[in-house]
Design a protein around this motif. Structure first.
Motif, PDB file in Angstrom:
ATOM      1  N   GLY A 110      -0.846  -0.321   3.279  1.00  0.00           N
ATOM      2  CA  GLY A 110       0.374  -0.217   2.476  1.00  0.00           C
ATOM      3  C   GLY A 110       1.642  -0.144   3.317  1.00  0.00           C
ATOM      4  O   GLY A 110       2.729   0.049   2.772  1.00  0.00           O
ATOM      5  N   LEU A 111       1.520  -0.289   4.639  1.00  0.00           N
ATOM      6  CA  LEU A 111       2.710  -0.233   5.483  1.00  0.00           C
ATOM      7  C   LEU A 111       3.318  -1.624   5.640  1.00  0.00           C
ATOM      8  O   LEU A 111       2.605  -2.625   5.647  1.00  0.00           O
ATOM      9  CB  LEU A 111       2.339   0.324   6.864  1.00  0.00           C
ATOM     10  CG  LEU A 111       1.845   1.776   6.859  1.00  0.00           C
ATOM     11  CD1 LEU A 111       1.259   2.146   8.218  1.00  0.00           C
ATOM     12  CD2 LEU A 111       2.990   2.724   6.502  1.00  0.00           C
ATOM     13  N   ARG A 112       4.639  -1.671   5.774  1.00  0.00           N
ATOM     14  CA  ARG A 112       5.329  -2.946   5.976  1.00  0.00           C
ATOM     15  C   ARG A 112       5.209  -3.314   7.457  1.00  0.00           C
ATOM     16  O   ARG A 112       5.601  -2.523   8.327  1.00  0.00           O
ATOM     17  CB  ARG A 112       6.797  -2.778   5.579  1.00  0.00           C
ATOM     18  CG  ARG A 112       7.526  -4.077   5.469  1.00  0.00           C
ATOM     19  CD  ARG A 112       8.929  -3.934   4.894  1.00  0.00           C
ATOM     20  NE  ARG A 112       9.436  -5.263   4.658  1.00  0.00           N
ATOM     21  CZ  ARG A 112      10.675  -5.683   4.885  1.00  0.00           C
ATOM     22  NH1 ARG A 112      11.583  -4.834   5.318  1.00  0.00           N
ATOM     23  NH2 ARG A 112      11.021  -6.923   4.658  1.00  0.00           N
TER      24      ARG A 112
ATOM     25  N   ASP B   3      -3.315 -12.453  -0.918  1.00  0.00           N
ATOM     26  CA  ASP B   3      -3.023 -11.077  -1.354  1.00  0.00           C
ATOM     27  C   ASP B   3      -2.176 -11.062  -2.625  1.00  0.00           C
ATOM     28  O   ASP B   3      -2.362 -10.222  -3.506  1.00  0.00           O
ATOM     29  CB  ASP B   3      -2.248 -10.330  -0.254  1.00  0.00           C
ATOM     30  CG  ASP B   3      -3.140  -9.928   0.905  1.00  0.00           C
ATOM     31  OD1 ASP B   3      -4.333 -10.287   0.911  1.00  0.00           O
ATOM     32  OD2 ASP B   3      -2.640  -9.248   1.829  1.00  0.00           O
TER      33      ASP B   3
ATOM     34  N   ALA C  65      -2.712  -6.771   9.921  1.00  0.00           N
ATOM     35  CA  ALA C  65      -3.468  -6.731   8.662  1.00  0.00           C
ATOM     36  C   ALA C  65      -3.894  -5.301   8.351  1.00  0.00           C
ATOM     37  O   ALA C  65      -3.806  -4.852   7.200  1.00  0.00           O
ATOM     38  CB  ALA C  65      -4.676  -7.661   8.734  1.00  0.00           C
TER      39      ALA C  65
ATOM     40  N   TYR D  45     -10.151 -12.778   6.045  1.00  0.00           N
ATOM     41  CA  TYR D  45      -9.986 -13.739   4.949  1.00  0.00           C
ATOM     42  C   TYR D  45     -11.015 -14.844   5.123  1.00  0.00           C
ATOM     43  O   TYR D  45     -10.793 -15.789   5.879  1.00  0.00           O
ATOM     44  CB  TYR D  45      -8.572 -14.322   4.933  1.00  0.00           C
ATOM     45  CG  TYR D  45      -7.523 -13.291   4.606  1.00  0.00           C
ATOM     46  CD1 TYR D  45      -7.130 -13.078   3.284  1.00  0.00           C
ATOM     47  CD2 TYR D  45      -6.946 -12.518   5.598  1.00  0.00           C
ATOM     48  CE1 TYR D  45      -6.185 -12.115   2.980  1.00  0.00           C
ATOM     49  CE2 TYR D  45      -5.999 -11.552   5.303  1.00  0.00           C
ATOM     50  CZ  TYR D  45      -5.622 -11.353   3.992  1.00  0.00           C
ATOM     51  OH  TYR D  45      -4.691 -10.395   3.688  1.00  0.00           O
TER      52      TYR D  45
ATOM     53  N   THR E 208       7.348  -8.256   0.684  1.00  0.00           N
ATOM     54  CA  THR E 208       8.050  -7.217   1.435  1.00  0.00           C
ATOM     55  C   THR E 208       7.119  -6.577   2.465  1.00  0.00           C
ATOM     56  O   THR E 208       7.489  -6.357   3.612  1.00  0.00           O
ATOM     57  CB  THR E 208       8.585  -6.139   0.466  1.00  0.00           C
ATOM     58  OG1 THR E 208       9.477  -6.756  -0.445  1.00  0.00           O
ATOM     59  CG2 THR E 208       9.305  -5.030   1.220  1.00  0.00           C
ATOM     60  N   ARG E 209       5.878  -6.302   2.039  1.00  0.00           N
ATOM     61  CA  ARG E 209       4.928  -5.680   2.950  1.00  0.00           C
ATOM     62  C   ARG E 209       4.659  -6.591   4.149  1.00  0.00           C
ATOM     63  O   ARG E 209       4.365  -6.130   5.240  1.00  0.00           O
ATOM     64  CB  ARG E 209       3.626  -5.375   2.204  1.00  0.00           C
ATOM     65  CG  ARG E 209       2.721  -4.473   3.010  1.00  0.00           C
ATOM     66  CD  ARG E 209       1.379  -4.262   2.352  1.00  0.00           C
ATOM     67  NE  ARG E 209       1.501  -3.604   1.066  1.00  0.00           N
ATOM     68  CZ  ARG E 209       0.487  -3.488   0.206  1.00  0.00           C
ATOM     69  NH1 ARG E 209      -0.705  -4.003   0.504  1.00  0.00           N
ATOM     70  NH2 ARG E 209       0.649  -2.892  -0.935  1.00  0.00           N
ATOM     71  N   TYR E 210       4.768  -7.890   3.922  1.00  0.00           N
ATOM     72  CA  TYR E 210       4.564  -8.849   5.010  1.00  0.00           C
ATOM     73  C   TYR E 210       5.820  -9.020   5.866  1.00  0.00           C
ATOM     74  O   TYR E 210       5.863  -9.886   6.741  1.00  0.00           O
ATOM     75  CB  TYR E 210       4.127 -10.203   4.430  1.00  0.00           C
ATOM     76  CG  TYR E 210       2.620 -10.331   4.288  1.00  0.00           C
ATOM     77  CD1 TYR E 210       1.938  -9.690   3.255  1.00  0.00           C
ATOM     78  CD2 TYR E 210       1.871 -11.068   5.202  1.00  0.00           C
ATOM     79  CE1 TYR E 210       0.566  -9.791   3.131  1.00  0.00           C
ATOM     80  CE2 TYR E 210       0.490 -11.176   5.083  1.00  0.00           C
ATOM     81  CZ  TYR E 210      -0.161 -10.541   4.045  1.00  0.00           C
ATOM     82  OH  TYR E 210      -1.516 -10.637   3.931  1.00  0.00           O
ATOM     83  N   GLY E 211       6.840  -8.244   5.607  1.00  0.00           N
ATOM     84  CA  GLY E 211       8.039  -8.297   6.449  1.00  0.00           C
ATOM     85  C   GLY E 211       9.091  -9.288   5.982  1.00  0.00           C
ATOM     86  O   GLY E 211      10.091  -9.505   6.682  1.00  0.00           O
TER      87      GLY E 211
ATOM     88  N   GLN F 294      -8.788 -11.389  10.363  1.00  0.00           N
ATOM     89  CA  GLN F 294      -8.226 -10.459   9.382  1.00  0.00           C
ATOM     90  C   GLN F 294      -9.113 -10.307   8.160  1.00  0.00           C
ATOM     91  O   GLN F 294      -8.755  -9.609   7.229  1.00  0.00           O
ATOM     92  CB  GLN F 294      -6.856 -10.957   8.926  1.00  0.00           C
ATOM     93  CG  GLN F 294      -5.824 -11.030  10.015  1.00  0.00           C
ATOM     94  CD  GLN F 294      -4.600 -11.770   9.522  1.00  0.00           C
ATOM     95  OE1 GLN F 294      -3.855 -11.270   8.704  1.00  0.00           O
ATOM     96  NE2 GLN F 294      -4.417 -12.990   9.989  1.00  0.00           N
TER      97      GLN F 294
ATOM     98  N   ARG G  41      -0.854  -3.472   7.045  1.00  0.00           N
ATOM     99  CA  ARG G  41      -0.502  -3.930   5.685  1.00  0.00           C
ATOM    100  C   ARG G  41      -1.508  -3.431   4.660  1.00  0.00           C
ATOM    101  O   ARG G  41      -1.123  -3.006   3.572  1.00  0.00           O
ATOM    102  CB  ARG G  41      -0.458  -5.469   5.648  1.00  0.00           C
ATOM    103  CG  ARG G  41       0.757  -6.060   6.326  1.00  0.00           C
ATOM    104  CD  ARG G  41       0.648  -7.573   6.399  1.00  0.00           C
ATOM    105  NE  ARG G  41       1.805  -8.165   7.074  1.00  0.00           N
ATOM    106  CZ  ARG G  41       1.814  -9.381   7.614  1.00  0.00           C
ATOM    107  NH1 ARG G  41       0.736 -10.149   7.562  1.00  0.00           N
ATOM    108  NH2 ARG G  41       2.903  -9.840   8.203  1.00  0.00           N
ATOM    109  N   ASN G  42      -2.785  -3.501   5.021  1.00  0.00           N
ATOM    110  CA  ASN G  42      -3.800  -3.047   4.068  1.00  0.00           C
ATOM    111  C   ASN G  42      -3.655  -1.563   3.760  1.00  0.00           C
ATOM    112  O   ASN G  42      -4.075  -1.099   2.708  1.00  0.00           O
ATOM    113  CB  ASN G  42      -5.208  -3.358   4.588  1.00  0.00           C
ATOM    114  CG  ASN G  42      -5.489  -4.853   4.548  1.00  0.00           C
ATOM    115  OD1 ASN G  42      -4.860  -5.592   3.775  1.00  0.00           O
ATOM    116  ND2 ASN G  42      -6.405  -5.317   5.380  1.00  0.00           N
TER     117      ASN G  42
END
Lengths: 504, 504
Positions: free
Chosen positions: B412-414, A158, B406, A296, A43-46, A294, B409-410
């Motif tokens: 906590g936002l979508r 993640d 990134a 990774y 969800t956080r990734y859209g 990012q 998201r990190n």
């Protein structure tokens, strides 16, 4: 008697069909908790949820056998009243294709969706192999950019950390089918004027490298060369590649270097002037770049040409998540836990329905395998504790007991009144034991008169029982206390807190 | 052309089978959130989850037609390779019976279990009537005590409040089949020496009172008496009860008084000397007592003999949860929302399998109806907000955009990077709109050189667009701001907080 026997025979058997099973208690809640952690990241990734119908037309699934009017044996299928065939979905990708083709005008483009749910396979069941199991997929439909692939790799990383796999205990490996195509071209296994030429040889090469885990380098080399005789003496024809050709294939599989950039540079050498190959290398470079930006690094995501699973099926980047810690197999030997998720790019998802190319990329997590890994390493525990049991000493005072239960529940504690036949306390405590109750509450007439209740600390009792050898010692232990009725909730809460805090 | 046409015809249709549907986005998450609230309460009451196989043997479902070798049409069924029939479950109760019979020696007794999942019905689909839908059940198996029934009523009340139905907007009504049996006895419709006598009349009475919502008191009275002519002129034979007999039945249905105790007293008068009737009244008294002791007054749970649904099916207490607030029906008329859950006691659950009586009681929540009620009253909102969209101005700087995503998201936002073809900003903002994005992030070359990003407050933009009439005013609005790249996360978070806080 004969009549009774006959009646017995006619009773239905209380069994699931072969290859199906039921899930009880923690098996349900632990899986649900893990899937929640996973979908929170998705969800956080859209990604948006999609729950498609469990039943599809056999036509939409593409599961009619060629030139045969009956569906493939791999699916559970039946005919509707109008004679049309329908079937249970066997994965979550075929339904995605149908949904996207059906709703493409109203869905966002690109469409990021995740799906979680059971799928059904009409296959021979075996030990640990069921005909109904969970899948958990995320796909991005409608974009050719490898930014979508790199995003899914990052998301997979993640996700594994979110469910409890620490960094260092997993790795996501990335490869690219186009690079293999380029290598095939360099090895002389592609004729630009005749797409079908060498198809036989390419098929053998593909199947051989898909088996590297089992055959090892030598076995693959034999298969792509002259042929291979296995331990049983059976002979498999080889692809007939020369040593030089075979070297190129083997070089591809061992092209991994210390950094993504170095690996890509090496692959660039191997694919030489092949256009497809160069495109594949550029894609891997972009993926490595985007992931680096990012944060990774290769401790989480690796460009690794030794990833072969899925190279035959996918059309571009492929990825696989492996757990790298050791477990003991059935024979007590150490081995890596291995793959828990995989995916890649596939570009013919929707074409069957609409004739249009719709590029897509996605990943599927092996729900049962990941859950097994978390259990294996103690990273998942029963997520729901047993209830406090209020026992019944005096059946005329059910309302009193029920009120105690209500008080506990209103305070947010899990609690039940014993609802079986309350004829003896032993049976009730046995029930409490079976329910893994932390505390049993007891109130007989004496306690009621005194305005008190007895609290039996069953968690402490179990620990003491494990330590104490004689019955006498046992009886002297303080696992039972009498407290005022008013203090019921506070004392039970304290006992549970002690049980959660104390070890064995 | 002809060839092309032919190819088109052979493409599979992208459709679900008739009567099936897909669920997207909030339809999935809102249902999941509601079911989580429900099962949290069930868990607190000591119920354990059970997820049984979706596929059962037709034999276990009891769905073979009498003297016919094929399964009932109501189920989707097919034959396994060994010719045995299997079928999709049509409810969650039949599988519970099979599971309990199969595992009774290892399950706790009594066994409290809840189950949530899809069930399938092979019925003609209609508007709003699907062949796959969710059920959510809780049952207590293996105990005859009405404390189990009263507990389920209390749990139902707690559950409705937990999902967001305020006290006063619902009521749980409780009745008892045994009381009706007693009333039938008093009305002379039971012959103690011949169980089958008056079965025909009792059947008509049962069906008539089951239709009171539709026929009204007068219609029921006609049906249990001489017979009834409906609006179309069709005549239905009556049970032929005398006025005196009919009075007894009608008195039963209007026996509700101001308190549970008063209602039970009235019912006690009506069942007179009937043993079954007196037992039923005592059960209702006990239920009322237990609920009173726990503080569930008639504002939440009512003893109400006008509850008739399920009286034909269940063997003891029956309950029904109704939402009492008004909604407008399709024709714009006010009516009560009505029933969202129901259940009761049934004592022959497992007998088919084992020959033993296993008393059980349970409740089933109408998942779709309850969800509709929460939506109708605005008590459920989309539980997942749209993602922040990072747009792509310059395709060479994908890594920069991906890094912004990134970072978000990190925190906590979508968030997503736009993955479609980035050729124009209009298309990207349209996509952001479709995704209900609260904020779009834009960074062209100028902003990159300045180390800034543009943030477009799309939620504010949408509100302004609704208020502003001319294009000039629109352009002057502060829905877009330029902020330092370092402040991206903080500023986006603040914008989202303002959007959530501000009304339309």
């Amino acid at each position: 008697m004969a009549r009774n026997k006959k009646q017995k025979v006619r009773r239905p058997r209380a069994e699931t069909p072969k290859g199906f099973r039921d899930y009880f208690g923690a098996d349900v809640t632990e899986r649900a908790a893990m899937l929640r952690d996973i979908t929170d990241i998705y969800t956080r990734y859209g990604f948006d949820p999609l729950e498609s119908s469990a039943v599809e037309t056999v036509e939409a699934l593409g599961k009619f056998l060629p030139d045969v009017d009956r569906p493939n044996e791999g699916v559970f299928a039946w005919q509707d009243e109008d004679e049309s065939w329908m079937a249970l979905r066997y994965d979550l990708t075929a339904p995605l294709a149908r949904v996207y083709a059906q709703h493409r005008n109203s869905l966002p483009s690109p469409y990021r969706r995740y799906a979680v749910g059971p799928v059904w396979r009409n296959e021979k069941p075996g030990p640990g192999r069921y005909r109904q199991f969970y899948q958990c997929d995320a796909d991005t439909v409608g974009t050719p950019t490898v930014a979508a692939d790199s995003e899914i790799c990052a998301m997979l990383s993640d996700t594994l950390e979110a469910v409890g796999i620490p960094r260092g205990d997993y790795v996501v490996r990335v490869n690219n089918r186009k690079v293999l195509n380029g290598v095939m071209e360099v090895a002389g296994l592609v004729d630009p004027d005749d797409a079908d030429a060498f198809a036989h040889e390419r098929g053998i090469v593909m199947r051989a490298i898909d088996k590297i885990d089992r055959l090892g380098e030598e076995g693959v080399r034999a298969l792509i060369g002259a042929g291979r005789k296995d331990a049983s003496g059976d002979y498999t024809d080889g692809a007939g590649l020369s040593d030089e050709q075979a070297d190129i294939i083997m070089d591809f599989m061992s092209a991994r270097r210390d950094s993504g950039a170095a690996t890509c540079a090496r692959l660039g050498e191997l694919v030489g002037g092949s256009t497809a190959g160069q495109e594949g290398v550029r894609e891997l470079e972009t993926i490595a770049e985007l992931l680096d930006a990012q944060g990774y690094g290769p401790d989480r995501i690796l460009i690794d040409p030794s990833v072969v699973r899925g190279l035959g099926y996918y059309t571009g980047p492929v990825f696989e998540a492996e757990l790298t810690f050791d477990i003991l197999d059935e024979k007590g030997r150490k081995r890596q836990f291995g793959s828990v998720a995989g995916g890649g790019r596939y570009d013919d998802l929707v074409k069957r329905f609409t004739g249009q190319d719709v590029p897509a990329t996605g990943v599927s997590i092996g729900v049962d395998r990941l859950l097994a890994a978390l259990r294996e390493t103690g990273r998942i525990g029963s997520s729901v504790a047993g209830p406090v049991i209020v026992t019944v000493m005096d059946r005329d005072r059910m309302a009193d007991y029920q009120t105690m239960v209500a008080d506990l529940r209103n305070a947010g504690l899990r609690a039940e009144m014993y609802l079986g036949n309350p004829k003896d306390m032993g049976r009730q405590l046995k029930y409490a034991d079976q329910r893994e109750a932390p505390v049993a509450v007891i109130q007989g007439g004496d306690e009621a008169a005194r305005g008190t209740v007895q609290l039996k600390d069953l968690a402490l009792g179990a620990r003491l029982a494990a330590e104490i050898e004689t019955n006498e010692e046992w009886k002297a232990q303080p696992a039972q206390v009498e407290v005022p009725r008013d203090a019921l909730v506070a004392e039970v809460r304290a006992m549970i807190a002690r049980a959660d805090g104390g070890g064995v």
